[in-house]
Design a protein around this motif. Structure first.
Motif, PDB file in Angstrom:
ATOM      1  N   ARG B 185      12.166  57.510  79.234  1.00 13.93           N
ATOM      2  CA  ARG B 185      11.696  57.913  78.010  1.00 13.93           C
ATOM      3  C   ARG B 185      10.162  57.638  77.897  1.00 13.93           C
ATOM      4  NH1 ARG B 185      12.435  61.217  73.914  1.00 13.93           N
ATOM      5  NH2 ARG B 185      11.621  60.466  72.066  1.00 13.93           N
ATOM      6  N   SER B 186       9.617  58.645  77.157  1.00 13.41           N
ATOM      7  CA  SER B 186       8.182  58.400  77.311  1.00 13.41           C
ATOM      8  C   SER B 186       7.281  59.038  75.945  1.00 13.41           C
ATOM      9  CB  SER B 186       7.256  59.333  78.502  1.00 13.41           C
ATOM     10  OG  SER B 186       6.028  59.090  78.479  1.00 13.41           O
ATOM     11  N   GLU B 187       6.859  58.411  75.081  1.00 14.06           N
ATOM     12  CA  GLU B 187       6.564  58.616  73.662  1.00 14.06           C
ATOM     13  C   GLU B 187       5.288  58.181  73.559  1.00 14.06           C
ATOM     14  OE1 GLU B 187       9.500  55.772  71.780  1.00 14.06           O
ATOM     15  OE2 GLU B 187      10.919  57.212  71.740  1.00 14.06           O
ATOM     16  N   SER B 217       2.719  61.405  78.226  1.00 16.33           N
ATOM     17  CA  SER B 217       4.292  61.387  78.170  1.00 16.33           C
ATOM     18  C   SER B 217       4.718  62.384  79.396  1.00 16.33           C
ATOM     19  CB  SER B 217       4.837  62.139  76.747  1.00 16.33           C
ATOM     20  OG  SER B 217       4.439  61.283  75.614  1.00 16.33           O
ATOM     21  N   LEU B 218       3.882  63.590  79.416  1.00 17.25           N
ATOM     22  CA  LEU B 218       4.560  64.614  80.719  1.00 17.25           C
ATOM     23  C   LEU B 218       4.254  63.682  82.009  1.00 17.25           C
ATOM     24  CD1 LEU B 218       5.363  67.124  81.761  1.00 17.25           C
ATOM     25  CD2 LEU B 218       3.230  67.908  81.062  1.00 17.25           C
ATOM     26  N   ALA B 221       6.550  60.839  82.846  1.00 23.31           N
ATOM     27  CA  ALA B 221       7.824  61.065  83.132  1.00 23.31           C
ATOM     28  C   ALA B 221       7.824  61.519  84.784  1.00 23.31           C
ATOM     29  CB  ALA B 221       8.363  62.362  82.513  1.00 23.31           C
ATOM     30  N   ALA B 264      14.327  63.069  81.886  1.00 26.69           N
ATOM     31  CA  ALA B 264      13.145  62.428  81.101  1.00 26.69           C
ATOM     32  C   ALA B 264      13.201  63.074  79.482  1.00 26.69           C
ATOM     33  CB  ALA B 264      11.672  62.631  81.452  1.00 26.69           C
ATOM     34  N   CYS B 266      10.829  63.265  76.338  1.00 25.07           N
ATOM     35  CA  CYS B 266       9.419  62.950  76.108  1.00 25.07           C
ATOM     36  C   CYS B 266       8.883  63.394  74.626  1.00 25.07           C
ATOM     37  CB  CYS B 266       8.432  63.851  77.057  1.00 25.07           C
ATOM     38  SG  CYS B 266       8.655  63.412  78.810  1.00 25.07           S
ATOM     39  N   GLN B 267       7.823  62.846  74.081  1.00 24.21           N
ATOM     40  CA  GLN B 267       7.495  63.151  72.794  1.00 24.21           C
ATOM     41  C   GLN B 267       6.053  63.102  72.531  1.00 24.21           C
ATOM     42  OE1 GLN B 267       6.948  60.738  70.416  1.00 24.21           O
ATOM     43  NE2 GLN B 267       8.035  61.464  68.360  1.00 24.21           N
ATOM     44  N   SER B 268       5.549  63.566  71.914  1.00 20.79           N
ATOM     45  CA  SER B 268       4.082  63.654  71.423  1.00 20.79           C
ATOM     46  C   SER B 268       3.989  63.820  69.998  1.00 20.79           C
ATOM     47  CB  SER B 268       2.919  64.500  72.102  1.00 20.79           C
ATOM     48  OG  SER B 268       3.427  65.872  71.734  1.00 20.79           O
ATOM     49  N   ILE B 277       6.849  53.686  77.396  1.00 20.88           N
ATOM     50  CA  ILE B 277       7.354  54.380  78.446  1.00 20.88           C
ATOM     51  C   ILE B 277       8.572  53.637  78.926  1.00 20.88           C
ATOM     52  CG2 ILE B 277       7.379  55.107  80.919  1.00 20.88           C
ATOM     53  CD1 ILE B 277       4.202  55.534  80.294  1.00 20.88           C
TER      54      ILE B 277
END
Lengths: 371, 371
Positions: B185-187, B217-218, B221, B264, B266-268, B277
């Protein structure tokens, strides 16, 4: 060099831990506690629910329904139930003749929820049914129709609506404690180790992690944002060579879009442990981790890494389990509708079907009827 | 009643904080430090990058390029640069005649990355280009071709590959500290308040939060999972009535699928603060929060809510900024390829284009050429 991210600040309210919160549910006080029949003496019914009657104000254990007569007799004896309070699945329908039972609580595998809810309604009993409500929208609609036809209440076991931290997070979100909520993240999963579990058999579960922990992720997105989603986009990843996942999915990731423009990113899985809800607003955030456990949940509120641990006013209060048992009892007594009715379960099941469909078809599914 | 979720346990390694980690990058020791020209004296180039030469072993500031002659002279004077080390955008191409400049570091708005990278390569200079590499795949390909034709190195400013916590998290993930990684998870987001910012003008930024924090985020991941994604599914939510978001997106949520079955999420976003992360494995998890800040990042490793704060061996070490500056300098000296080359930036940009396309078309986009 390293600072603990979250300061632990116990509010004055913490001193009030243990104060009952039954009043919060607007309880009336009937002359007698309403009697529950627990259908299904698996670990949830037996180990989680039945002990909670000790914490109830308006509810008591009146009967048990089990396929195992030895277990049923043992549980009945341990709780002082008469022989007339013991049923098998074959004799279940005769519960209509037992005035000691007001409410039937269906704690069976998902695929049996509809049948036993409908049989209970036809026997003239109110119903508390575990989540997920059933394994299809069609079943949910049949359950609602059966309870309506019998003029009986139907409530779904969404215990988080009676859990103090989740209630406080909803209140904080509504009152702007984090500003305008733009995104809710809800992750629920655990490592499902036993390939023999009924939850891994599609005929009993109706699906994998989504039909188990995923319901918490979905529910939380809806009750934290306080709107109904208009679109869902989902992806699945399952190792079908894994003996646990020959019939049902391991992992689902889905995005919900809401009318206000808020989004929710949800996830469920059977191959890692996770239990977290995060509300991101333009002025801060509200985080629960663990978020929806039976107990031991925690909450942090703040911004930019300087979050405070927050206790609900009055502390954790009455258990969520006793809260839901008593809520339906007071609804039955007062004639009010449960806050988590069959319609609420149906709403989730419509989204569940859309999640599976979106993952299968690789596209966004609208939930608002638009193309 | 409430227990701090994360015990703060400083390992013995913490005592080694401050130890340099240049050796980790396999530095050769050239006779002289290589000279950098910083193109763009905005806050990143001026306030973040230039001060970092003081922490470098193999790199030094040799020139500045700015559209503001007063600012350029002031910065040059403050760092002891000769008048020959001051360029405007008009005179930039004459940098080919300055033997004191080995590397050009492009710190301009995204839409100018390609033009200045290509001009720098044509002037015979190696290039460090800020991320995102450019605003399209076509631009990235042209940049790679220009540097190849000029036989110059091209590196993208993916500073997290030189950040001690991220490096340690990658190492822990690869060595099984959390078991098999199933989900990352990546925010990344922050509240973008000023509608006048170049990042909100499509002609300069090429896009919204994805082209800013979303790149983190990308990237995370991909480097945490250590595979290339095979499919992407994205959704966007932007309030186009908000004066900040008339040209670019506010919020994107996307799922990446990897060959191993890992996913994954991801969010922005530009409307809430988030920097986190999380790696979920079947035997535990690795969490970074904040994860990719300039400093002050933190990491926790463990399982089921009993996580320990972990410091990288040797402590935070050399700054990530000095690390990346010196990495390219040593690559130039030794003839090796940078670990975050133009091809790495191109890989991200291909996924970025697929994210936008997926969100626009409401469907999953394959990245592996399959239907």
């Amino acid at each position: 060099m390293t600072i603990a991210r979250r300061d632990l600040i116990l509010s004055a309210a913490a001193l009030a831990i243990g104060a009952g919160s039954a009043a919060a549910f607007g309880a009336t006080r009937p002359d007698r506690k309403l009697g529950y029949a627990i259908v299904g003496l698996g670990s949830y019914g037996l180990d989680v629910i039945i002990p909670q009657f000790a914490n109830c104000t308006h509810s008591r254990l009146a009967a048990v329904v089990s396929g195992d007569p030895v277990k049923a007799r043992r549980v009945a004896a341990a709780h002082g139930l008469p022989a007339s309070g013991i049923y098998s699945y074959e004799t279940f329908d005769s519960i209509r003749d037992n005035p000691d039972v007001d409410i039937v609580y269906v704690c069976l595998p998902n695929a049996l929820h509809a049948a036993y809810t409908i049989r209970a309604a036809k026997a003239g009993k109110h119903v508390l049914c575990e989540k997920p409500m059933a394994v299809s929208v069609a079943e949910c609609e049949a359950m609602i129709a059966a309870c309506k036809a019998a003029n009986r209440k139907l409530m779904i076991g969404y215990r988080c609506h009676f859990e103090a931290y989740n209630l406080e997070a909803m209140r904080l979100a509504r009152t702007g404690a984090a500003g305008k909520i733009r995104y809710v993240r809800s992750e629920h999963g655990f490592v499902q180790r036993d390939p023999a579990k009924w939850r891994l058999k599609r005929a009993l579960s109706g699906g994998g992690s989504l039909m188990d922990m995923g319901i918490y992720s979905l529910q939380a997105a809806r009750y934290m944002i306080g709107e109904e989603p208009i679109a869902v986009t989902a992806r699945e990843s399952t190792d079908r060579r894994d003996p646990r996942f020959t019939e049902v999915e391991d992992m689902l990731d889905w995005t919900l879009e809401f009318p206000s423009g808020a989004m929710a990113g949800c996830q469920s899985m059977y191959s890692a442990n996770q239990n977290r809800i995060l509300l991101m607003g333009d002025a801060g955030r509200i985080e629960l981790e663990p978020a929806t456990r039976y107990d031991g949940n925690q909450m942090w509120v703040g911004k930019d890494g300087r979050e405070r641990a927050v206790l609900p006013p009055g502390g954790p209060g009455k258990t969520q389990f006793a809260g839901q048992l008593d809520h339906l009892a007071t609804c039955v007594s007062s004639g009010r509708e449960p806050i988590v009715s069959g319609e609420e379960g149906l709403r989730d099941m419509r989204i569940v079907e859309a999640i599976y469909r979106s993952a299968r078809e690789g596209r966004t599914i609208r939930l608002d009827g638009r193309a």
